[in-house]
Design a protein around this motif. Structure first.
Motif, PDB file in Angstrom:
ATOM      1  N   LYS A 161      59.657 112.386 105.966  1.00 25.46           N
ATOM      2  CA  LYS A 161      58.531 111.514 105.617  1.00 25.46           C
ATOM      3  C   LYS A 161      57.561 112.175 104.648  1.00 25.46           C
ATOM      4  O   LYS A 161      57.124 111.557 103.670  1.00 25.46           O
ATOM      5  CB  LYS A 161      57.808 111.087 106.894  1.00 25.46           C
ATOM      6  CG  LYS A 161      56.650 110.134 106.643  1.00 25.46           C
ATOM      7  CD  LYS A 161      55.965 109.748 107.941  1.00 25.46           C
ATOM      8  CE  LYS A 161      54.778 108.835 107.679  1.00 25.46           C
ATOM      9  NZ  LYS A 161      54.078 108.445 108.940  1.00 25.46           N
ATOM     10  N   LYS A 162      57.231 113.441 104.898  1.00 23.21           N
ATOM     11  CA  LYS A 162      56.213 114.082 104.064  1.00 23.21           C
ATOM     12  C   LYS A 162      56.693 114.265 102.624  1.00 23.21           C
ATOM     13  O   LYS A 162      55.894 114.187 101.689  1.00 23.21           O
ATOM     14  CB  LYS A 162      55.784 115.414 104.662  1.00 23.21           C
ATOM     15  CG  LYS A 162      56.868 116.465 104.780  1.00 23.21           C
ATOM     16  CD  LYS A 162      56.318 117.710 105.449  1.00 23.21           C
ATOM     17  CE  LYS A 162      57.388 118.794 105.602  1.00 23.21           C
ATOM     18  NZ  LYS A 162      56.852 120.002 106.280  1.00 23.21           N
ATOM     19  N   TYR A 163      58.003 114.498 102.435  1.00 24.76           N
ATOM     20  CA  TYR A 163      58.512 114.660 101.070  1.00 24.76           C
ATOM     21  C   TYR A 163      58.670 113.317 100.381  1.00 24.76           C
ATOM     22  O   TYR A 163      58.499 113.212  99.155  1.00 24.76           O
ATOM     23  CB  TYR A 163      59.822 115.431 101.091  1.00 24.76           C
ATOM     24  CG  TYR A 163      59.649 116.863 101.521  1.00 24.76           C
ATOM     25  CD1 TYR A 163      58.915 117.760 100.759  1.00 24.76           C
ATOM     26  CD2 TYR A 163      60.182 117.325 102.723  1.00 24.76           C
ATOM     27  CE1 TYR A 163      58.719 119.071 101.156  1.00 24.76           C
ATOM     28  CE2 TYR A 163      60.004 118.640 103.134  1.00 24.76           C
ATOM     29  CZ  TYR A 163      59.266 119.497 102.351  1.00 24.76           C
ATOM     30  OH  TYR A 163      59.075 120.800 102.759  1.00 24.76           O
ATOM     31  N   GLN A 222      56.673 110.793 100.908  1.00 27.17           N
ATOM     32  CA  GLN A 222      55.305 110.448 100.519  1.00 27.17           C
ATOM     33  C   GLN A 222      54.838 111.258  99.314  1.00 27.17           C
ATOM     34  O   GLN A 222      54.125 110.743  98.447  1.00 27.17           O
ATOM     35  CB  GLN A 222      54.367 110.667 101.711  1.00 27.17           C
ATOM     36  CG  GLN A 222      54.587 109.684 102.838  1.00 27.17           C
ATOM     37  CD  GLN A 222      53.708 109.963 104.040  1.00 27.17           C
ATOM     38  OE1 GLN A 222      53.298 111.105 104.274  1.00 27.17           O
ATOM     39  NE2 GLN A 222      53.416 108.940 104.817  1.00 27.17           N
ATOM     40  N   LEU A 223      55.245 112.533  99.264  1.00 31.22           N
ATOM     41  CA  LEU A 223      54.873 113.365  98.118  1.00 31.22           C
ATOM     42  C   LEU A 223      55.489 112.820  96.837  1.00 31.22           C
ATOM     43  O   LEU A 223      54.806 112.707  95.808  1.00 31.22           O
ATOM     44  CB  LEU A 223      55.320 114.807  98.346  1.00 31.22           C
ATOM     45  CG  LEU A 223      55.055 115.780  97.183  1.00 31.22           C
ATOM     46  CD1 LEU A 223      53.560 115.923  96.926  1.00 31.22           C
ATOM     47  CD2 LEU A 223      55.686 117.146  97.459  1.00 31.22           C
ATOM     48  N   TRP A 265      53.731 109.667  95.781  1.00 35.32           N
ATOM     49  CA  TRP A 265      52.405 110.004  95.245  1.00 35.32           C
ATOM     50  C   TRP A 265      52.522 110.555  93.825  1.00 35.32           C
ATOM     51  O   TRP A 265      51.753 110.195  92.930  1.00 35.32           O
ATOM     52  CB  TRP A 265      51.774 111.027  96.184  1.00 35.32           C
ATOM     53  CG  TRP A 265      50.431 111.542  95.801  1.00 35.32           C
ATOM     54  CD1 TRP A 265      49.231 110.928  95.982  1.00 35.32           C
ATOM     55  CD2 TRP A 265      50.137 112.817  95.196  1.00 35.32           C
ATOM     56  NE1 TRP A 265      48.197 111.738  95.531  1.00 35.32           N
ATOM     57  CE2 TRP A 265      48.728 112.906  95.044  1.00 35.32           C
ATOM     58  CE3 TRP A 265      50.919 113.887  94.791  1.00 35.32           C
ATOM     59  CZ2 TRP A 265      48.107 114.010  94.493  1.00 35.32           C
ATOM     60  CZ3 TRP A 265      50.296 114.996  94.247  1.00 35.32           C
ATOM     61  CH2 TRP A 265      48.912 115.060  94.092  1.00 35.32           C
ATOM     62  N   ASP A 298      43.197 111.876 106.183  1.00 39.18           N
ATOM     63  CA  ASP A 298      43.772 110.642 105.627  1.00 39.18           C
ATOM     64  C   ASP A 298      42.926 110.061 104.501  1.00 39.18           C
ATOM     65  O   ASP A 298      43.429 109.274 103.696  1.00 39.18           O
ATOM     66  CB  ASP A 298      43.917 109.586 106.734  1.00 39.18           C
ATOM     67  CG  ASP A 298      44.930 110.003 107.786  1.00 39.18           C
ATOM     68  OD1 ASP A 298      45.701 110.936 107.512  1.00 39.18           O
ATOM     69  OD2 ASP A 298      44.932 109.406 108.885  1.00 39.18           O
ATOM     70  N   GLN A 318      46.119 114.043 100.048  1.00 37.01           N
ATOM     71  CA  GLN A 318      46.764 114.302 101.329  1.00 37.01           C
ATOM     72  C   GLN A 318      48.282 114.497 101.236  1.00 37.01           C
ATOM     73  O   GLN A 318      48.834 115.391 101.894  1.00 37.01           O
ATOM     74  CB  GLN A 318      46.449 113.191 102.326  1.00 37.01           C
ATOM     75  CG  GLN A 318      46.980 113.511 103.726  1.00 37.01           C
ATOM     76  CD  GLN A 318      46.956 112.323 104.654  1.00 37.01           C
ATOM     77  OE1 GLN A 318      46.918 111.181 104.203  1.00 37.01           O
ATOM     78  NE2 GLN A 318      46.986 112.589 105.948  1.00 37.01           N
ATOM     79  N   PRO A 319      49.027 113.720 100.434  1.00 33.80           N
ATOM     80  CA  PRO A 319      50.477 113.940 100.364  1.00 33.80           C
ATOM     81  C   PRO A 319      50.848 115.351  99.912  1.00 33.80           C
ATOM     82  O   PRO A 319      51.883 115.878 100.339  1.00 33.80           O
ATOM     83  CB  PRO A 319      50.945 112.892  99.344  1.00 33.80           C
ATOM     84  CG  PRO A 319      49.927 111.796  99.459  1.00 33.80           C
ATOM     85  CD  PRO A 319      48.628 112.512  99.682  1.00 33.80           C
ATOM     86  N   TYR A 320      50.015 115.944  99.064  1.00 37.07           N
ATOM     87  CA  TYR A 320      50.250 117.331  98.662  1.00 37.07           C
ATOM     88  C   TYR A 320      49.830 118.298  99.768  1.00 37.07           C
ATOM     89  O   TYR A 320      50.558 119.231 100.106  1.00 37.07           O
ATOM     90  CB  TYR A 320      49.495 117.632  97.376  1.00 37.07           C
ATOM     91  CG  TYR A 320      49.596 119.077  96.928  1.00 37.07           C
ATOM     92  CD1 TYR A 320      50.831 119.720  96.851  1.00 37.07           C
ATOM     93  CD2 TYR A 320      48.452 119.799  96.589  1.00 37.07           C
ATOM     94  CE1 TYR A 320      50.924 121.046  96.443  1.00 37.07           C
ATOM     95  CE2 TYR A 320      48.531 121.116  96.181  1.00 37.07           C
ATOM     96  CZ  TYR A 320      49.769 121.736  96.105  1.00 37.07           C
ATOM     97  OH  TYR A 320      49.866 123.058  95.712  1.00 37.07           O
ATOM     98  N   ASP A 347      49.803 117.873 102.857  1.00 36.79           N
ATOM     99  CA  ASP A 347      50.699 117.802 104.012  1.00 36.79           C
ATOM    100  C   ASP A 347      51.920 118.706 103.889  1.00 36.79           C
ATOM    101  O   ASP A 347      52.539 119.045 104.896  1.00 36.79           O
ATOM    102  CB  ASP A 347      51.161 116.356 104.231  1.00 36.79           C
ATOM    103  CG  ASP A 347      50.104 115.508 104.919  1.00 36.79           C
ATOM    104  OD1 ASP A 347      49.130 116.094 105.435  1.00 36.79           O
ATOM    105  OD2 ASP A 347      50.239 114.268 104.942  1.00 36.79           O
TER     106      ASP A 347
END
Length: 436
Positions: A28-30, A32-33, A36, A119, A124-126, A128
């Motif tokens: 998920k975090k990648y 979202q990155l 973004w 949030d 935030q995406p970075y 995280d």
């Protein structure tokens, strides 16, 4: 839950590639990155976040890459620089502060406030995917730092002192930001938060020169945090071209080596030995061709004849001519610079007038060659004995330090040092191998 770590927690396996990389790009975090970054104009498609058995987190290629090929082009809109900070809510506080702060502190302050926002932060995406802690010595226990070789230990202690001073000197500026928060700034800008921000900037920025601004101190403003690009790991053997393109307004990296599909893609942070890599980034590179053992002033003076009336003059000449820095042993014996410095220190009273010849690499006498060879052997064996004693101490302490992730790093550095000194000692058994 263990804290997440990035490139600074890598453990180098002895047999590279003995297991396959694990693709992390669907986490998920990648996702979202990447989303973004795409919103900010990033269109890269050939690199994926992955976990490698030898280096930990990194980037792998999904296609064949040829020498000269562009591997990443990150738009300026994705970069976190002091320009971004000045355009943010912090800008008026920085420009209005009575004493110019450093570009480093500006970036650290922004990272702390954005992480605190959670949030609500557009970054935030970075944030995280950033490590929550780092492995450079500023994070080490003092007892672990004490096991480092003297040259790097001095620099590690200085690093820790510098970060503490940065925090202490920044407290008034942090307090000036109180109007931005409902919570007391002491609960936001605490030491560990500053240390994390400093570690982020110190280990992850790329070089990008910016115009000097009056609101900043005289320190060079050359930092740029580069999301996604900073997942690229270091390898001393690769060659890349990396720079910010003024024409395209992108930070670009071009490879000069070939990569097969699913290979890990590397960059080179510079021709650094493992002491420098450990100090600045918190890891060691396997098969590093630049690995070396440094010889300090104290070690040399401990072994030379203190009764030498010319010793002070000899030492001054070495200093004036740049022969007192980067004196090293390697696998092939003492460096030319170390051996030359010792040859000058071994000049007899009747030979002292020939000091310039020594620094130019010329032969002076058989006795000078013999005495300098004896001296370099003594220094090598002394360092080898010291290193062996430290390794024994580490071995004794390790069962009590199972929760300390850094003891293994300093042990690895000391084992490398012992290996290099043993190689040098073997070479020094044959004097003709080091006659330069």
């Amino acid at each position: 839950m263990k804290p997440k770590r990035g490139r600074t927690a890598r453990r180098r396996a002895k047999n590279v590639g003995e297991r396959s990389a694990v693709n992390h790009s669907l986490e998920k975090k990648y996702i979202q990155l990447r989303r973004w970054l795409k919103e900010r104009g990033f269109r890269e498609k050939q690199l994926r976040a992955a976990h490698f058995p030898d280096t930990g987190r990194g980037l792998m290629t999904t296609q064949l890459l040829q020498p000269g090929e562009l591997i990443i082009s990150l738009p300026e809109s994705c970069l976190l620089t002091t320009d971004v900070v000045l355009l943010s809510y912090l800008g008026k506080y920085i420009t209005g502060w009575r004493s110019p702060i450093s570009p480093l502190l500006a970036l650290c302050t922004f990272l702390i406030t954005e992480r605190y926002a959670g949030d609500r932060s557009p970054w935030q995406p970075y944030l995280d995917v950033l490590p929550s802690t780092y492995d450079c010595p500023v994070y080490w226990e003092p007892e672990t730092v004490d096991f480092l070789p003297d040259p790097v230990k001095e620099r590690a202690i200085e690093q820790r002192r510098m970060v503490h001073e940065l925090y202490s000197s920044a407290l008034p500026f942090f307090q000036s930001l109180q109007s931005l928060f409902s919570e007391n700034t002491e609960n936001i800008f605490y030491y560990d938060a500053l240390r994390w921000a400093w570690g982020t900037v110190n280990t992850r920025t790329v070089y990008m020169k910016h115009a000097q601004r009056d609101c900043f101190s005289g320190e060079q403003n050359v930092y740029a945090l580069a999301p996604f690009l900073d997942l690229l790991n270091h390898s001393p053997g690769v060659q890349v071209e990396a720079a910010f393109s003024e024409e395209k307004r992108c930070y670009e990296i071009r490879t000069n080596v070939q990569y097969k599909k699913y290979d890990q893609v590397f960059i080179c942070y510079g021709h650094h030995d493992n002491q420098r890599l450990l100090l600045e980034y918190g890891f060691m590179a396997a098969r590093n061709p630049h690995r070396s053992v440094y010889v300090t002033r104290d070690v040399i003076l401990h072994n030379v004849c203190s009764a030498d009336k010319q010793l002070q003059k000899k030492w001054s000449l070495l200093k004036e001519n740049g022969f007192l820095e980067n004196l090293t042993f390697g696998q092939d014996g003492p460096s030319w610079k170390l051996f030359t410095a010792l040859k000058l220190l071994c000049l007899g009273d009747d030979e002292f007038k020939s000091w310039k010849k020594v620094l130019l690499g010329s032969f002076v006498s058989e006795s000078n060659e013999r005495n300098s060879l004896d001296l370099v052997r003594k220094i090598c064996l002394q360092l080898l004995e010291q290193t062996s004693h430290v390794l024994q101490a580490i071995c004794t302490l390790k069962p009590e330090k199972t929760s300390d992730p850094h003891i293994a790093l300093v042990e690895a550095l000391r084992l490398e040092e012992r290996n290099l000194l043993q190689g040098s000692a073997s070479v020094l058994q044959y004097g003709h191998n080091v006659t330069l």
